[in-house]
Structure formats: structure tokens, C-alpha cells
Design an enzyme around this catalytic site. Structure first.
Site, PDB file in Angstrom:
ATOM      1  N   THR A 215      58.683  41.360  28.906  1.00 27.16           N
ATOM      2  CA  THR A 215      58.735  40.217  29.812  1.00 27.16           C
ATOM      3  C   THR A 215      58.246  38.984  29.085  1.00 27.16           C
ATOM      4  O   THR A 215      57.299  39.068  28.292  1.00 27.16           O
ATOM      5  CB  THR A 215      57.882  40.381  31.096  1.00 27.16           C
ATOM      6  OG1 THR A 215      57.764  39.101  31.743  1.00 27.16           O
ATOM      7  CG2 THR A 215      56.494  40.904  30.844  1.00 27.16           C
TER       8      THR A 215
ATOM      9  N   ASP B 166      56.693  36.829  30.545  1.00 30.53           N
ATOM     10  CA  ASP B 166      55.459  36.438  31.239  1.00 30.53           C
ATOM     11  C   ASP B 166      54.190  37.010  30.587  1.00 30.53           C
ATOM     12  O   ASP B 166      53.095  36.535  30.856  1.00 30.53           O
ATOM     13  CB  ASP B 166      55.487  36.919  32.703  1.00 30.53           C
ATOM     14  CG  ASP B 166      56.696  36.396  33.455  1.00 30.53           C
ATOM     15  OD1 ASP B 166      57.268  35.379  33.028  1.00 30.53           O
ATOM     16  OD2 ASP B 166      57.067  37.016  34.476  1.00 30.53           O
TER      17      ASP B 166
ATOM     18  N   GLY C 185      56.403  32.208  34.219  1.00 31.30           N
ATOM     19  CA  GLY C 185      55.213  33.040  34.036  1.00 31.30           C
ATOM     20  C   GLY C 185      54.803  33.805  35.280  1.00 31.30           C
ATOM     21  O   GLY C 185      53.867  34.595  35.266  1.00 31.30           O
ATOM     22  N   ARG C 186      55.477  33.519  36.383  1.00 35.10           N
ATOM     23  CA  ARG C 186      55.150  34.118  37.667  1.00 35.10           C
ATOM     24  C   ARG C 186      53.674  33.887  38.009  1.00 35.10           C
ATOM     25  O   ARG C 186      53.252  32.742  38.008  1.00 35.10           O
ATOM     26  CB  ARG C 186      55.515  35.603  37.694  1.00 35.10           C
ATOM     27  CG  ARG C 186      55.899  36.079  39.099  1.00 35.10           C
ATOM     28  CD  ARG C 186      56.234  37.541  39.106  1.00 35.10           C
ATOM     29  NE  ARG C 186      57.512  37.840  38.524  1.00 35.10           N
ATOM     30  CZ  ARG C 186      58.680  37.742  39.149  1.00 35.10           C
ATOM     31  NH1 ARG C 186      58.718  37.324  40.394  1.00 35.10           N
ATOM     32  NH2 ARG C 186      59.794  38.064  38.559  1.00 35.10           N
TER      33      ARG C 186
ATOM     34  N   GLU D 210      54.627  27.768  36.808  1.00 30.45           N
ATOM     35  CA  GLU D 210      55.310  27.791  38.116  1.00 30.45           C
ATOM     36  C   GLU D 210      54.444  28.393  39.218  1.00 30.45           C
ATOM     37  O   GLU D 210      54.585  28.070  40.386  1.00 30.45           O
ATOM     38  CB  GLU D 210      56.624  28.568  38.009  1.00 30.45           C
ATOM     39  CG  GLU D 210      56.417  30.035  37.605  1.00 30.45           C
ATOM     40  CD  GLU D 210      57.697  30.837  37.492  1.00 30.45           C
ATOM     41  OE1 GLU D 210      58.795  30.270  37.689  1.00 30.45           O
ATOM     42  OE2 GLU D 210      57.601  32.043  37.208  1.00 30.45           O
TER      43      GLU D 210
ATOM     44  N   ARG E 220      57.568  11.868  35.200  1.00 32.10           N
ATOM     45  CA  ARG E 220      58.807  12.647  35.280  1.00 32.10           C
ATOM     46  C   ARG E 220      58.469  14.116  35.105  1.00 32.10           C
ATOM     47  O   ARG E 220      57.484  14.465  34.445  1.00 32.10           O
ATOM     48  CB  ARG E 220      59.785  12.254  34.166  1.00 32.10           C
ATOM     49  CG  ARG E 220      60.251  10.822  34.229  1.00 32.10           C
ATOM     50  CD  ARG E 220      61.272  10.601  35.357  1.00 32.10           C
ATOM     51  NE  ARG E 220      61.874   9.289  35.282  1.00 32.10           N
ATOM     52  CZ  ARG E 220      61.393   8.186  35.845  1.00 32.10           C
ATOM     53  NH1 ARG E 220      60.276   8.242  36.563  1.00 32.10           N
ATOM     54  NH2 ARG E 220      62.023   7.024  35.706  1.00 32.10           N
TER      55      ARG E 220
ATOM     56  N   GLN F  52      63.925  29.399  28.804  1.00 34.36           N
ATOM     57  CA  GLN F  52      62.826  30.156  28.167  1.00 34.36           C
ATOM     58  C   GLN F  52      63.183  31.625  27.924  1.00 34.36           C
ATOM     59  O   GLN F  52      62.519  32.317  27.172  1.00 34.36           O
ATOM     60  CB  GLN F  52      61.566  30.099  29.040  1.00 34.36           C
ATOM     61  CG  GLN F  52      60.981  28.716  29.151  1.00 34.36           C
ATOM     62  CD  GLN F  52      60.111  28.565  30.386  1.00 34.36           C
ATOM     63  OE1 GLN F  52      58.901  28.692  30.308  1.00 34.36           O
ATOM     64  NE2 GLN F  52      60.712  28.313  31.538  1.00 34.36           N
ATOM     65  N   ARG F  53      64.201  32.116  28.622  1.00 30.65           N
ATOM     66  CA  ARG F  53      64.572  33.533  28.486  1.00 30.65           C
ATOM     67  C   ARG F  53      65.821  33.736  27.651  1.00 30.65           C
ATOM     68  O   ARG F  53      66.142  34.874  27.304  1.00 30.65           O
ATOM     69  CB  ARG F  53      64.823  34.137  29.878  1.00 30.65           C
ATOM     70  CG  ARG F  53      63.586  34.292  30.683  1.00 30.65           C
ATOM     71  CD  ARG F  53      63.653  35.317  31.779  1.00 30.65           C
ATOM     72  NE  ARG F  53      64.895  35.638  32.382  1.00 30.65           N
ATOM     73  CZ  ARG F  53      65.112  35.731  33.691  1.00 30.65           C
ATOM     74  NH1 ARG F  53      64.114  35.451  34.525  1.00 30.65           N
ATOM     75  NH2 ARG F  53      66.257  36.116  34.176  1.00 30.65           N
TER      76      ARG F  53
HETATM   77  O1  F6P Z   1      59.571  37.680  35.107  1.00 32.69           O
HETATM   78  C1  F6P Z   1      60.331  36.822  34.335  1.00 32.69           C
HETATM   79  C2  F6P Z   1      60.681  35.576  35.107  1.00 32.69           C
HETATM   80  O2  F6P Z   1      61.422  34.715  34.257  1.00 32.69           O
HETATM   81  C3  F6P Z   1      59.513  34.831  35.730  1.00 32.69           C
HETATM   82  O3  F6P Z   1      58.808  34.044  34.804  1.00 32.69           O
HETATM   83  C4  F6P Z   1      60.205  34.042  36.813  1.00 32.69           C
HETATM   84  O4  F6P Z   1      59.319  33.754  37.879  1.00 32.69           O
HETATM   85  C5  F6P Z   1      61.290  34.978  37.261  1.00 32.69           C
HETATM   86  O5  F6P Z   1      61.510  35.908  36.208  1.00 32.69           O
HETATM   87  C6  F6P Z   1      62.580  34.271  37.579  1.00 32.69           C
HETATM   88  O6  F6P Z   1      63.464  35.197  38.119  1.00 32.69           O
HETATM   89  P1  F6P Z   1      65.027  34.999  38.260  1.00 32.69           P
HETATM   90  O7  F6P Z   1      65.654  35.373  36.967  1.00 32.69           O
HETATM   91  O8  F6P Z   1      65.395  35.924  39.369  1.00 32.69           O
HETATM   92  O9  F6P Z   1      65.276  33.563  38.581  1.00 32.69           O
END
Ligand code: F6P
Length: 335
Positions: A120, A122, A165-166, A217, A260, A268-269
């Protein structure tokens, strides 16, 4: 042995490196790997793909996951899981996922021969020093912060960067430190917006005409609530996001400086993993395959200091939040 593998939850850089490592290690030991598509969804639907060694050639630098992913859960359908294990003649199973996927894996591990791999961005899984994906996300966020410095400076603005980061502040903390942010706001320590404004103004008073504020977040104001998108994911967890926009209005009003917000979101992913994440994911994948081969079920491959070890899968179900002392240390570099 014949071994199943799935990637579940939000995708993250390094997933293909894990799949490749599992397949290559299996090949060396004469084991067969079968992939389940779209996380636990593939187990429920019987959607599989054979993974001979040729199938993983060239996937190491690719982002995402060749198996697909989802946040579906198989917990309510143990009979289907059992049928799938029988149909596929599985001797073992590797679940690569974050807390949702590994929670399910741990629940099922009493009944099925499962090994976990923690992934993850996170970094919020206990039992391991790091999850792969985190390093890449921090690199992406820190690079974005570097770029935002120059535009913030040119316009004498406050720039707020909202990162993922949840409920954990790891990405915000590390990206903020690496990017030289003035303020870092994390879920572990609710913030006072008047204090944030005062710090921004103090910084301006000392001659710097702009500020960079990194907000996770999941961060909340002391008297506020978690800001969500008003929707939930398939596991019933709220989708987080929006705290940056709230802060934008508050800081503009309190500092009287143009403000802003930039929400980095899924950038990020996405894309290729850093070398660190590719290596970590490869080491974890290899260890997970060997764990199955050695029938050490109910465990998870974990980074412990310099070594990859096996820890009880149950450890993955405990959230890993940023400890107080790390936050205190970071304060010294802020403002
Ligand atoms: O757990 C990884 C994550 O990217 C979190 O940081 C984020 O809150 C969540 O997944 C976002 O989920 P989705 O891909 O459903 O928008």
C-alpha cells in the site's frame, strides 16, 4: 505445488514486481502459479489466468497490476472460496494487499492455506517496517512539492498539497519533510487552523513570501470532522478527500494571502515503481512463495530491519500510524 495469487485493494507501484518474483521463485522450485483476476473478485467469479514464467517477462517496470484489482470481499462466501480451491487444486495461496485484503486473508487463514504480502502507498500496515508502494508515492509527492515551490514563490501564495494516506500521515510526513514544507498536517495530530495561519504569517514575517502546506487527506481540524467525498468504497469505508479545499478558504481568509490547493490523488499510485519499491516487492514476493513452499501458512512476508521475515498474518490487521516521537522530530524542520 499449485499456488494461487491475487492482488487486492487499491493498486500500487510494485505489484507487478511481486507477481514476477512469485512466479520466478515458483519456477525455480517446480511449482505452478495461477493468478486470480481483480482481487477476491476473481476467487468469487472463478476468473483465473495461468502464470508460466513467460507471462511475467517485461512486467517489472510496469505500474498497476497485470492481474487487476478490486475491493470486493470473499469473507461472506467461504463456500465459494472452498470450491475454487478444490477446482483449481490449490496447495497454497498468496494474497497481496492492504488492510482490507489482508484482513480477509487473516480471517480465511484458519480454514485455507494462505500467506500475505503487504502492499500500500499508505504504509499503514503493522508487522512490517515498510510496505512497497510507499517509497514511490513519497517520491511523486515530494517531486510535486518541489515544483509547487517555484510557482508559489512567484505569486507570493500559500500552496496547499493534499496527499493520500487514509488514516495515516506517513505520506504527508515523508513527502513534506523531503519537499521542505512549512506545515505538515496529519490525521494522528488534529490541527488548530488558527495556529496553522499564525505559522504561515510568522514565516511571511521572516521574509519568505510564500508557504507550502502539506495536508493528509485524513487530517482533521481540532473541532472539525473527517472530510469525505460522501461516498464509501465496496468495503463500506468512507472515501476521503476535500480537507485541502476547506483549508484553502480558511487560510486565504486568515492570512489575507492568495491560497491554492493541489490534490495529488491517484497520481501518487500510478506509473512505475522506484528501484527501492521494486527490490522490496521482489524480496517480499520471493519470501511469500518460499513460505507457501515450506507450508508456513497464516504468515506474512515483512521487512524487519534489513531482513525479510515471516510474521503472523494477524499483525497486518493492526493499523500502523505515525508515532508521536516521529511527529515531534519533524516539528524541528517545519516553519
Ligand atoms: O489505500 C490506498 C488509497 O490510495 C488511499 O490512500 C486512499 O484513501 C484510497 O486508496 C483511495 O481509494 P480509491 O482508489 O477507491 O479512490
Amino acid at each position: 505445488m499449485r499456488i494461487g495469487i491475487l492482488t487486492g485493494g487499491g493498486d500500487c507501484p510494485g505489484l507487478n514486481a511481486v507477481i514476477r518474483a512469485v512466479v520466478r521463485s515458483a519456477h525455480l522450485h517446480g511449482d505452478e502459479i495461477v493468478g486470480f483476476r481483480d482481487g477476491w473478485g476473481g476467487v468469487l467469479d472463478g476468473a483465473t489466468v495461468e502464470l508460466p514464467i513467460e507471462r511475467v517477462a517485461g512486467i517489472l517496470p510496469r505500474g498497476g497490476t497485470i492481474l487487476g484489482t478490486s475491493r470486493r470481499s470473499a469473507l461472506e462466501h467461504r463456500d465459494v472460496v472452498r470450491r475454487r480451491f478444490e477446482e483449481q487444486r490449490l496447495d497454497g495461496f498468496i494474497a497481496v494487499g492492504g488492510n482490507g485484503t489482508l484482513f480477509a486473508a487473516n480471517e480465511l487463514a484458519g480454514e485455507f492455506p494462505i500467506v500475505g504480502v503487504p502492499k500500500t502507498i499508505d504504509n499503514d500496515i503493522s508487522g512490517t517496517d515498510r510496505t512497497f508502494g510507499f517509497d514511490t508515492a513519497v517520491h511523486i509527492a515530494a517531486a510535486a512539492i518541489d515544483r509547487l515551490h517555484t510557482t508559489a514563490e512567484s505569486h507570493y501564495r500559500n500552496l496547499i498539497v493534499e496527499v493520500m494516506g487514509r488514516n495515516a500521515g506517513w505520506i504527508a510526513l515523508h513527502a513534506g519533510l523531503a519537499g521542505g514544507a512549512d506545515v505538515i498536517l496529519v490525521p494522528e495530530r488534529p490541527f488548530d487552523v488558527a495556529d496553522v495561519a499564525a505559522r504561515v504569517l510568522a514565516r511571511r514575517g521572516r521574509g519568505r513570501g510564500f508557504s507550502i502546506i502539506v495536508v493528509a487527506e485524513g487530517a482533521t481540524a481540532k473541532d472539525g470532522e473527517l472530510v469525505t467525498k460522501g461516498r464509501t468504497d465496496p468495503l463500506g469505508r468512507p472515501l476521503l478527500g476535500g480537507i485541502g479545499h476547506w483549508l484553502e478558504g480558511e487560510l486565504e481568509a486568515r492570512t489575507r494571502a492568495e491560497t491554492r490547493v493541489v490534490v495529488l490523488g491517484h497520481v501518487q499510485r500510478g506509473g512505475t515503481a522506484t528501484a527501492y519499491d521494486r527490490v522490496l516487492a521482489s524480496r517480499m514476493g520471493q519470501r511469500a512463495h518460499l513460505a507457501v513452499h515450506e507450508r508456513r501458512f497464516g504468515t506474512m512476508a515483512a521487512l524487519r530491519g534489513p531482513r525479510i521475515e515471516l510474521v503472523p498474518l494477524a499483525e497486518a490487521t493492526v493499523p500502523n500510524l505515525v508515532p508521536d516521537e516521529e511527529l515531534d522530530l519533524a516539528e524541528a524542520f517545519l516553519g
